[in-house]
Write a protein that holds these residues in place. Structure first.
Motif, short mmCIF file in Angstrom:
data_model
loop_
_atom_site.label_atom_id
_atom_site.label_comp_id
_atom_site.label_asym_id
_atom_site.label_seq_id
_atom_site.Cartn_x
_atom_site.Cartn_y
_atom_site.Cartn_z
N THR A 16 0.84 -1.19 0.00
CA THR A 16 0.00 0.00 0.00
C THR A 16 0.88 1.24 0.00
OG1 THR A 16 -1.66 -1.19 1.27
CG2 THR A 16 -1.85 1.20 1.21
N TYR A 17 0.57 2.18 -0.88
CA TYR A 17 1.34 3.42 -1.00
C TYR A 17 0.39 4.61 -1.10
CZ TYR A 17 4.91 0.07 -2.18
OH TYR A 17 5.76 -1.00 -2.13
N SER A 18 0.81 5.72 -0.54
CA SER A 18 0.03 6.94 -0.60
C SER A 18 0.38 7.74 -1.86
CB SER A 18 0.28 7.81 0.63
OG SER A 18 -0.42 9.03 0.52
N PHE A 83 -0.16 5.66 -11.77
CA PHE A 83 -1.17 5.69 -10.71
C PHE A 83 -1.88 7.04 -10.72
CE2 PHE A 83 1.64 2.86 -7.75
CZ PHE A 83 1.34 1.73 -8.51
N LEU A 84 -1.09 8.11 -10.73
CA LEU A 84 -1.63 9.47 -10.65
C LEU A 84 -2.45 9.82 -11.90
CD1 LEU A 84 1.52 11.07 -9.08
CD2 LEU A 84 -0.74 10.98 -7.98
N ARG A 95 -9.00 9.75 0.42
CA ARG A 95 -8.84 8.60 -0.48
C ARG A 95 -7.54 8.78 -1.25
NH1 ARG A 95 -12.63 6.44 -5.37
NH2 ARG A 95 -11.89 4.30 -5.27
N ASP A 96 -6.45 8.25 -0.69
CA ASP A 96 -5.14 8.52 -1.28
C ASP A 96 -4.27 7.27 -1.44
OD1 ASP A 96 -4.89 8.51 1.69
OD2 ASP A 96 -2.79 8.86 1.23
N LYS A 97 -4.75 6.11 -1.05
CA LYS A 97 -3.91 4.90 -1.04
C LYS A 97 -4.12 4.04 -2.28
CE LYS A 97 -2.53 5.16 3.43
NZ LYS A 97 -2.16 6.49 3.65
N ILE A 98 -3.00 3.59 -2.81
CA ILE A 98 -2.99 2.64 -3.92
C ILE A 98 -2.59 1.29 -3.35
CG2 ILE A 98 -1.56 1.90 -5.89
CD1 ILE A 98 -3.59 3.82 -6.83
N TRP A 106 -3.08 -2.88 -9.79
CA TRP A 106 -3.26 -1.97 -8.67
C TRP A 106 -4.67 -1.42 -8.68
CZ3 TRP A 106 -0.59 -0.05 -12.99
CH2 TRP A 106 -1.15 1.07 -13.60
N SER A 107 -5.06 -0.87 -7.54
CA SER A 107 -6.37 -0.22 -7.44
C SER A 107 -6.29 0.88 -6.40
CB SER A 107 -7.45 -1.23 -7.07
OG SER A 107 -7.16 -1.81 -5.81
N LEU A 108 -7.10 1.90 -6.62
CA LEU A 108 -7.23 2.98 -5.64
C LEU A 108 -8.15 2.46 -4.55
CD1 LEU A 108 -6.57 5.95 -4.93
CD2 LEU A 108 -8.65 6.59 -6.16
#
Length: 157
Positions: A16-18, A83-84, A95-98, A106-108
């Motif tokens: 998980t990444y912000s 991602f961005l 709502r900022d985590k991938i 991947w998913s938001l």
């Protein structure tokens, strides 16, 4: 819940990444990290440069791991750019985590949930066996609940 500042251990689980810059806490525009940094997480180039404007020479620090990095050693992360780009307009402080899966998908993630727990203990309950746990969810804009007068008092000597 962490943003994996030390990403050496990838054991086949989801990561998980912000997508928020740790400097400004707003969505990154140009995600970068130091070429020698050992983490995957990024920070925003413009915010980092602005934050280091008064630092002389090349003794600038990574916004995540605090290692010394030169502006010339920064690399733009193509994965975070994707991602961005894909989730532009959906990213917010709520709502900022991938979530990055081992297969590369991947998913938001859904909105971050704040959880508050409080434990009420009876006067004879020392071990916590009979402690009741109360979970609350606070929604933005929700009215403040009425004061029930049930407060824990901590006395300082």
């Amino acid at each position: 819940d962490s943003d994996h500042e030390d990403d050496d251990d990838h054991d086949g689980t989801d990561q998980t990444y912000s997508l928020l810059c740790p400097i400004s806490m707003s969505a990154m525009e140009t995600p970068v990290r130091g070429a020698s940094c050992r983490h995957i997480a990024c920070f925003d180039l413009r915010n980092w440069l602005h934050n280091n404007i008064t630092v002389g020479g090349t003794r600038w620090r990574c916004a995540l791991c605090e290692d010394f990095i030169s502006p010339f050693d920064l690399v733009v992360d193509g994965m975070f750019c994707r991602f961005l780009d894909q989730h532009k307009g959906e990213i917010s402080s709520a709502r900022d985590k991938i979530q990055l899966c081992p297969d590369g998908t991947w998913s938001l993630m859904e909105a971050n949930k704040l959880r508050y727990q409080s434990r009420k203990r009876s006067s004879g309950d020392v071990g916590g066996g009979g402690a009741a746990t109360k979970k609350s969810k606070i929604e933005p804009g929700a009215p403040t609940p009425p004061d029930t007068g049930d407060h824990e008092v901590i006395e300082l000597d």
